[in-house]
Each structure stands twice: as structure tokens, then as C-alpha cells.
Scaffold this active site. Structure first.
Site, PDB file in Angstrom:
ATOM      1  CB  CYS A 119       2.345  10.334   1.548  1.00  0.00           C
ATOM      2  SG  CYS A 119       0.777  11.120   1.187  1.00  0.00           S
ATOM      3  NE  ARG A 139      -1.031   2.379   3.044  1.00  0.00           N
ATOM      4  CZ  ARG A 139      -0.439   3.439   3.583  1.00  0.00           C
ATOM      5  NH1 ARG A 139      -0.333   4.566   2.912  1.00  0.00           N
ATOM      6  NH2 ARG A 139       0.091   3.368   4.793  1.00  0.00           N
ATOM      7  CG  HIS A 154       7.668   7.379   5.644  1.00  0.00           C
ATOM      8  ND1 HIS A 154       7.496   6.911   4.373  1.00  0.00           N
ATOM      9  CD2 HIS A 154       6.480   7.222   6.272  1.00  0.00           C
ATOM     10  CE1 HIS A 154       6.240   6.507   4.228  1.00  0.00           C
ATOM     11  NE2 HIS A 154       5.595   6.684   5.369  1.00  0.00           N
ATOM     12  CG  ASN A 172       6.885   3.066   4.782  1.00  0.00           C
ATOM     13  OD1 ASN A 172       6.259   3.451   5.756  1.00  0.00           O
ATOM     14  ND2 ASN A 172       6.410   3.137   3.548  1.00  0.00           N
TER      15      ASN A 172
HETATM   16  P1  HMG Z   1     -12.334  14.963  -2.572  1.00  0.00           P
HETATM   17  O1  HMG Z   1     -11.991  15.285  -3.981  1.00  0.00           O
HETATM   18  O2  HMG Z   1     -12.392  16.072  -1.596  1.00  0.00           O
HETATM   19  O3  HMG Z   1     -13.660  14.067  -2.442  1.00  0.00           O
HETATM   20  O4  HMG Z   1     -11.289  13.893  -2.074  1.00  0.00           O
HETATM   21  P2  HMG Z   1     -15.130  14.186  -2.892  1.00  0.00           P
HETATM   22  O5  HMG Z   1     -15.940  13.521  -1.837  1.00  0.00           O
HETATM   23  O6  HMG Z   1     -15.451  15.608  -3.280  1.00  0.00           O
HETATM   24  O7  HMG Z   1     -15.163  13.255  -4.203  1.00  0.00           O
HETATM   25  C1  HMG Z   1     -14.514  13.600  -5.415  1.00  0.00           C
HETATM   26  C2  HMG Z   1     -14.554  12.432  -6.377  1.00  0.00           C
HETATM   27  O8  HMG Z   1     -13.863  11.323  -5.828  1.00  0.00           O
HETATM   28  C3  HMG Z   1     -15.972  11.943  -6.644  1.00  0.00           C
HETATM   29  O9  HMG Z   1     -15.995  11.426  -7.973  1.00  0.00           O
HETATM   30  C4  HMG Z   1     -16.132  10.790  -5.688  1.00  0.00           C
HETATM   31  O10 HMG Z   1     -17.076   9.835  -6.132  1.00  0.00           O
HETATM   32  C5  HMG Z   1     -14.724  10.186  -5.711  1.00  0.00           C
HETATM   33  P3  HMG Z   1     -16.598  12.258  -9.210  1.00  0.00           P
HETATM   34  O11 HMG Z   1     -17.993  12.581  -8.794  1.00  0.00           O
HETATM   35  O12 HMG Z   1     -15.727  13.500  -9.343  1.00  0.00           O
HETATM   36  O13 HMG Z   1     -16.459  11.310 -10.368  1.00  0.00           O
HETATM   37  N1  HMG Z   1     -14.405   9.467  -4.479  1.00  0.00           N
HETATM   38  C6  HMG Z   1     -14.033   8.186  -4.440  1.00  0.00           C
HETATM   39  N2  HMG Z   1     -13.873   7.257  -5.397  1.00  0.00           N
HETATM   40  C7  HMG Z   1     -13.504   6.016  -5.006  1.00  0.00           C
HETATM   41  N3  HMG Z   1     -13.267   5.687  -3.710  1.00  0.00           N
HETATM   42  C8  HMG Z   1     -13.419   6.583  -2.731  1.00  0.00           C
HETATM   43  C9  HMG Z   1     -13.823   7.891  -3.077  1.00  0.00           C
HETATM   44  N4  HMG Z   1     -14.070   9.012  -2.355  1.00  0.00           N
HETATM   45  C10 HMG Z   1     -14.427   9.960  -3.216  1.00  0.00           C
HETATM   46  N5  HMG Z   1     -13.177   6.237  -1.462  1.00  0.00           N
HETATM   47  C11 HMG Z   1     -10.621  12.025  -0.723  1.00  0.00           C
HETATM   48  C12 HMG Z   1     -11.310  13.387  -0.755  1.00  0.00           C
HETATM   49  C13 HMG Z   1     -10.383  11.680   0.735  1.00  0.00           C
HETATM   50  C14 HMG Z   1     -11.539  10.997  -1.369  1.00  0.00           C
HETATM   51  C15 HMG Z   1      -9.294  12.140  -1.517  1.00  0.00           C
HETATM   52  O14 HMG Z   1      -8.583  13.248  -1.057  1.00  0.00           O
HETATM   53  C16 HMG Z   1      -8.431  10.926  -1.389  1.00  0.00           C
HETATM   54  O15 HMG Z   1      -8.823   9.843  -1.795  1.00  0.00           O
HETATM   55  N6  HMG Z   1      -7.232  11.088  -0.811  1.00  0.00           N
HETATM   56  C17 HMG Z   1      -6.333   9.951  -0.588  1.00  0.00           C
HETATM   57  C18 HMG Z   1      -4.934  10.406  -0.423  1.00  0.00           C
HETATM   58  C19 HMG Z   1      -4.095   9.213  -0.059  1.00  0.00           C
HETATM   59  O16 HMG Z   1      -4.473   8.067  -0.241  1.00  0.00           O
HETATM   60  N7  HMG Z   1      -2.894   9.510   0.473  1.00  0.00           N
HETATM   61  C20 HMG Z   1      -1.967   8.467   0.850  1.00  0.00           C
HETATM   62  C21 HMG Z   1      -2.421   7.683   2.046  1.00  0.00           C
HETATM   63  S1  HMG Z   1      -2.071   8.478   3.610  1.00  0.00           S
HETATM   64  C22 HMG Z   1      -0.409   8.061   3.904  1.00  0.00           C
HETATM   65  O17 HMG Z   1       0.279   7.546   3.040  1.00  0.00           O
HETATM   66  C23 HMG Z   1       0.157   8.263   5.287  1.00  0.00           C
HETATM   67  C24 HMG Z   1       0.339   6.940   6.051  1.00  0.00           C
HETATM   68  O18 HMG Z   1       1.206   6.063   5.379  1.00  0.00           O
HETATM   69  C25 HMG Z   1       0.910   7.250   7.448  1.00  0.00           C
HETATM   70  C26 HMG Z   1       2.136   8.169   7.414  1.00  0.00           C
HETATM   71  O19 HMG Z   1       3.123   7.842   6.721  1.00  0.00           O
HETATM   72  O20 HMG Z   1       2.061   9.190   8.086  1.00  0.00           O
HETATM   73  C27 HMG Z   1      -1.021   6.232   6.257  1.00  0.00           C
HETATM   74 MG    MG Z   2       3.373   6.156   5.404  1.00  0.00          MG
END
Ligand code: HMG
Ligand code: MG
Length: 302
Positions: free
Chosen positions: A241, A16, A210, A250
Site C-alpha cells: 500500500c 489491485r 504481506h 503480498n
Molecule cells: P479525500 O481527499 O479525503 O476525499 O480522500 P474527498 O471526499 O474530500 O474528495 C477529494 C477529491 O477526490 C474530490 O475531487 C472527489 O471528487 C474525489 P475534487 O473535487 O478535488 O476534484 N474522490 C473520488 N474520485 C473518484 N473516485 C472516488 C472518489 N472519492 C473522492 N471514489 C478517499 C478520501 C477515501 C477518497 C481517498 O483517501 C482515497 O481514495 N484513498 C484510497 C487509498 C487506497 O486506495 N489505498 C490502498 C488500498 S487499501 C490497502 O491496500 C490495504 C488492503 O490491501 C488490506 C491490507 O493489506 O491491509 C486492502
Molecule cells: Mg494489502
């Protein structure tokens, strides 16, 4: 300082956190093979993918296909990231039994990563946390930027404690504390963990480092000395990220397992099999592994 734990559970996040940060889109079959190989190493928790917006993370747009394609081994759990109810429903449709919700201690990072404030992000996944117990789904929580933020700089400890406590109170059985950009040092990591552990039981805490500045193993050791017994890491040291400027991989799982087993802390993981999987993955990604232990094993074989 408490005694070191006798055993540690590794949460393998390479499939992931690792693959979300690759520039190229990795074929679903490769992702499935990676997870199946990891399943055979003795790992008990393998984060499989993310049901986030494919517009935000195109690298994991095939989450449903990947999850449906893996061979689930008894005794191994395969959590996935879920940001909202839409992600939860997509995950449940393919039989996901454990999820992880995620937010940050920094408002600025949350804006970039999930287009929401901390409160808004929690409001988004609150309905997920309400639904999950009735569905028998376990929920883990992540707090990012616990030792610093790429956009706002310092993150007050009080903010980290506050967010971690909220996730725990909302029903996350475990809260993983993420140094998203690998900026922390051992004394800071220790102080952060102590502050959180004053409000959330240590048995419900994990650490996620990380290795941007080469501090991750030292930080992990400091946290083990505080009594933490769950460590996130990524095979081959992949990860980062896309919305955290300057974040690199990581800490490599191989290096963590080598350190732990060398200190007589049991992980249940077959290190040679893990090294082989990491080398296989780095060959798929077309670059050298970041694991020092894997590189040493290669030069020993040469
Ligand atoms: P948004 O654009 O504000 O959301 O994104 P929205 O609700 O306005 O939706 C926009 C569009 O996205 C819509 O589609 C929704 O249907 C679709 P459209 O109408 O334009 O065709 N949508 C989705 N589609 C599929 N699955 C879903 C979903 N949700 C909305 N679940 C949102 C907000 C949170 C969805 C977006 O910002 C997002 O997905 N962000 C993810 C970012 C991410 O994954 N970052 C990496 C993970 S975090 C990380 O790595 C840190 C970690 O490792 C710990 C660390 O290291 O600190 C965990
Ligand atoms: Mg991470």
C-alpha cells in the site's frame, strides 16, 4: 486447533493490491490481459481494480476502462475496492457485482490511507452497504493493520475485533484481516484470528498477509490450523500500500497454492498456468518474480 480445511478459496489480489503499488503506470491493456490470464487458471475470485480517488492512487485511475475491458468468465467473481458512494457509483456504472470496502484497526494508518478516522471511514461507506443489497451487490470488508501499524506501532487486539465485528454486522459477507506491513508472526496471527473468531463466524473470515519479513506462509498455516479457509494472495508476490511505509508484496499466490496442494488442500487452481501468468507479469513489470515456486520452476526448466 481445528482440523485443516479440505479446500481453500484463494482471493487473487495482484491486479489491485499488486498494481496499486507499482511506481510506473501499467497500461490498461496489460491489466486486462493479466485479469483474463488469471481467469483461466481456475481462480474463482479475482480482485480487479479500485474505484478510489485517482489523485490518491493514480496507478488505478483507469478502473472503469479495465473493468469494462475484462472478459468475465462464468463462475469467477471480480470484486473491486470502493471507499465511498462516489466509488460505488463509478463501479456500478460499469456493471460491478461485488465490491470491497476497507478500513483499519489503527486510527493513524486510516488517516494516512483514507484521510479519515475509523468511524468516519465507516460513515462514508455505510450508505454503500445500505444500497448494495437492493442492487444485488455483494460486499466484502477489509480490516488493515491487524498485527501492527507503521505509524502507531502496536494495535490492540480489541480494536481489531471491534472493527471486524462492525464490518460483519454492517453486512460484509466476508471480512479479510490484513497484516498490511507484514509484521506478524504465527503465534500472533493465531491469537488475532482466535480473538476475531470469538465474535465473527470463522466461515466469514479471510486472511491477507504481506510478506515483508518472510512470515506470510507460516502465518497462513497457523490460521488454517484455526479453521480459516479463505486466503488472499497476489500472483508473482506483487503488492503493498503506497500509504503503508515499509510494506512490501503480498504473499505470492503460486507459493500459497504450492503449499496448499502439497498438503492435499484443494484450491481448484492450475499451478503451472498460475506460474506462467506470474512470470508473464514479472516480465511486464521488468523484474524478477517474488514467487519462490516460480523461480524454482524456472531453474528446473533451465
Ligand atoms: P479525500 O481527499 O479525503 O476525499 O480522500 P474527498 O471526499 O474530500 O474528495 C477529494 C477529491 O477526490 C474530490 O475531487 C472527489 O471528487 C474525489 P475534487 O473535487 O478535488 O476534484 N474522490 C473520488 N474520485 C473518484 N473516485 C472516488 C472518489 N472519492 C473522492 N471514489 C478517499 C478520501 C477515501 C477518497 C481517498 O483517501 C482515497 O481514495 N484513498 C484510497 C487509498 C487506497 O486506495 N489505498 C490502498 C488500498 S487499501 C490497502 O491496500 C490495504 C488492503 O490491501 C488490506 C491490507 O493489506 O491491509 C486492502
Ligand atoms: Mg494489502
Amino acid at each position: 486447533m481445528s482440523a485443516l480445511p479440505g479446500s481453500v478459496r484463494i482471493v487473487e489480489v495482484g491486479a489491485r493490491d499488486g498494481l496499486q503499488n507499482e511506481k510506473a503506470i501499467i497500461p490498461s491493456a496489460t491489466k486486462i490481459e493479466l485479469i483474463d490470464r488469471l481467469s483461466a487458471t481456475g481462480l474463482r475470485t479475482i480482485e480487479a481494480t479500485s474505484f478510489v480517488s485517482p489523485q490518491w492512487i493514480p496507478q488505478l485511475a483507469d478502473a472503469a476502462e479495465v473493468y469494462a475491458g475484462i472478459t468475465r468468465r462464468p463462475g469467477v467473481t471480480y470484486p473491486v475496492l470502493v471507499p465511498n458512494l462516489q466509488g460505488y457509483e463509478r463501479a456500478r456504472a460499469v456493471g460491478v457485482e461485488e465490491i470491497a470496502v476497507f478500513t483499519a484497526a489503527s486510527e493513524a494508518f486510516n488517516r494516512k490511507n483514507i484521510n479519515a478516522s475509523i468511524d468516519e471511514s465507516i460513515e462514508r461507506f455505510a450508505p454503500v452497504l445500505e444500497r448494495a443489497p437492493a442492487d444485488g451487490v455483494k460486499v466484502r470488508g477489509y480490516v488493515s493493520t491487524v498485527l501492527g501499524c507503521p505509524y502507531q506501532g502496536e494495535v490492540p487486539l480489541g480494536d481489531v475485533v471491534h472493527v471486524a465485528r462492525r464490518l460483519h454486522e454492517l453486512g460484509c459477507y466476508e471480512v479479510s484481516l490484513g497484516d498490511t506491513i507484514g509484521i506478524g508472526t504465527p503465534a500472533k496471527a493465531r491469537a488475532m484470528l482466535r480473538a476475531v473468531a470469538a465474535e465473527v463466524p470463522l466461515s466469514a473470515l479471510a486472511v491477507h498477509f504481506h510478506d515483508t519479513r518472510g512470515q506470510a506462509l507460516a502465518n497462513i498455516l497457523a490460521c488454517l490450523e484455526e479453521g480459516v479457509a479463505v486466503v488472499d494472495s497476489a500472483v508473482s508476490g506483487t503488492g503493498g500500500c503506497p500509504y503503508a511505509r515499509g510494506a512490501t508484496g503480498n504473499v505470492a499466490s503460486e507459493d500459497v497454492v504450492y503449499m496448499l496442494e502439497g498438503m492435499d488442500i484443494a484450491t481448484g487452481i492450475d499451478l503451472p498456468a498460475l506460474i506462467e501468468t506470474g512470470l508473464w507479469l514479472s516480465a511486464q513489470l521488468g523484474r524478477e518474480t517474488s514467487s519462490r515456486v516460480a523461480r524454482a520452476s524456472q531453474s528446473a526448466d533451465a
